[in-house]
Design a protein around this motif. Structure first.
Motif, PDB file in Angstrom:
ATOM      1  N   VAL A   9       0.864  -1.179   0.000  1.00 56.96           N
ATOM      2  CA  VAL A   9       0.000   0.000   0.000  1.00 56.96           C
ATOM      3  C   VAL A   9       0.900   1.228   0.000  1.00 56.96           C
ATOM      4  N   ILE A  10       0.660   2.134  -0.943  1.00 59.21           N
ATOM      5  CA  ILE A  10       1.445   3.370  -1.004  1.00 59.21           C
ATOM      6  C   ILE A  10       0.929   4.302   0.087  1.00 59.21           C
ATOM      7  N   GLN A  17       8.229  16.033  -6.852  1.00 56.93           N
ATOM      8  CA  GLN A  17       9.484  15.768  -7.556  1.00 56.93           C
ATOM      9  C   GLN A  17       9.331  14.616  -8.549  1.00 56.93           C
ATOM     10  N   LEU A  18       8.137  14.449  -9.063  1.00 50.17           N
ATOM     11  CA  LEU A  18       7.821  13.333  -9.954  1.00 50.17           C
ATOM     12  C   LEU A  18       8.566  13.398 -11.288  1.00 50.17           C
ATOM     13  N   GLU A  65       9.409   8.738  -5.887  1.00 51.21           N
ATOM     14  CA  GLU A  65       9.836   8.208  -4.594  1.00 51.21           C
ATOM     15  C   GLU A  65       8.592   8.021  -3.742  1.00 51.21           C
ATOM     16  N   MET A  66       8.510   6.881  -3.093  1.00 49.35           N
ATOM     17  CA  MET A  66       7.329   6.583  -2.284  1.00 49.35           C
ATOM     18  C   MET A  66       7.717   5.737  -1.087  1.00 49.35           C
ATOM     19  N   LYS A  78      11.020   2.183   1.725  1.00 52.35           N
ATOM     20  CA  LYS A  78      11.153   3.231   0.716  1.00 52.35           C
ATOM     21  C   LYS A  78      11.303   2.545  -0.642  1.00 52.35           C
ATOM     22  N   ALA A  79      10.641   3.101  -1.644  1.00 55.15           N
ATOM     23  CA  ALA A  79      10.718   2.533  -2.990  1.00 55.15           C
ATOM     24  C   ALA A  79      10.801   3.667  -4.000  1.00 55.15           C
TER      25      ALA A  79
END
Length: 167
Positions: A9-10, A17-18, A65-66, A78-79
């Motif tokens: 789940v995000i 900053q996408l 970044e997620m 972190k992914a």
């Protein structure tokens, strides 16, 4: 078969900053100069550090970044997802989204809202031979997972920009 994290789940995204912009001439890093009123009114939004020149055109890439929750919330990781993974999730290229964000900067908020809480399966990028520079950066933050693909768990999921015409 590529390793996978099922049922993630995000819980947090860095949607602001996408988009990562690179110089269309040398592919070097661009620095935003939109705060300079004179340059902005002349249509110059970025400066290339490598070329040492103003950049009026650029190449856009995704860099999402997620933070994801895995194992029923027991672990948080972190992914980072890059171009193809994010493009498939959003339904448009980074170049197209860049154009849309110029017209409507608040789209970032809509993207963040869509992604937060998204239940998905993450396909982990297999380690390949990396440049020394990347290997050095990786050593600093070895806890970040590089994501090859983000697969929404809900089969009814539709990418946010799926109805756009891709030029």
């Amino acid at each position: 078969m590529a390793p996978m994290i099922p049922h993630a789940v995000i819980v947090q995204v860095a949607a602001r900053q996408l988009i990562f912009r690179r110089c269309s001439t040398c592919k070097g890093k661009l620095v935003g100069c939109a705060q300079n009123h004179e340059l902005r009114t002349a249509g110059v939004m970025y400066f290339c550090v490598e070329c040492g020149d103003d950049a009026t055109t650029f190449l856009a890439n995704y860099h999402l970044e997620m933070i994801v929750s895995v194992s029923n919330g027991e672990k948080v990781k972190k992914a980072t997802a890059y171009d193809k993974a994010v493009e498939l999730l959003l339904g448009c290229s980074a170049d197209k989204l860049s154009e849309l964000l110029v017209k409507d900067p608040k789209l970032v908020d809509d993207i963040e809202e869509m992604l937060l809480g998204l239940r998905c399966h993450l396909i982990i990028r297999q380690d390949k031979k990396k440049k020394k520079k990347n290997a050095k950066a990786k050593a600093v933050d070895s806890t970040t997972i590089d994501v090859e693909a983000i697969i929404p768990a809900d089969p009814r999921f539709k990418p946010m920009f799926a109805t756009l015409d891709q030029d």
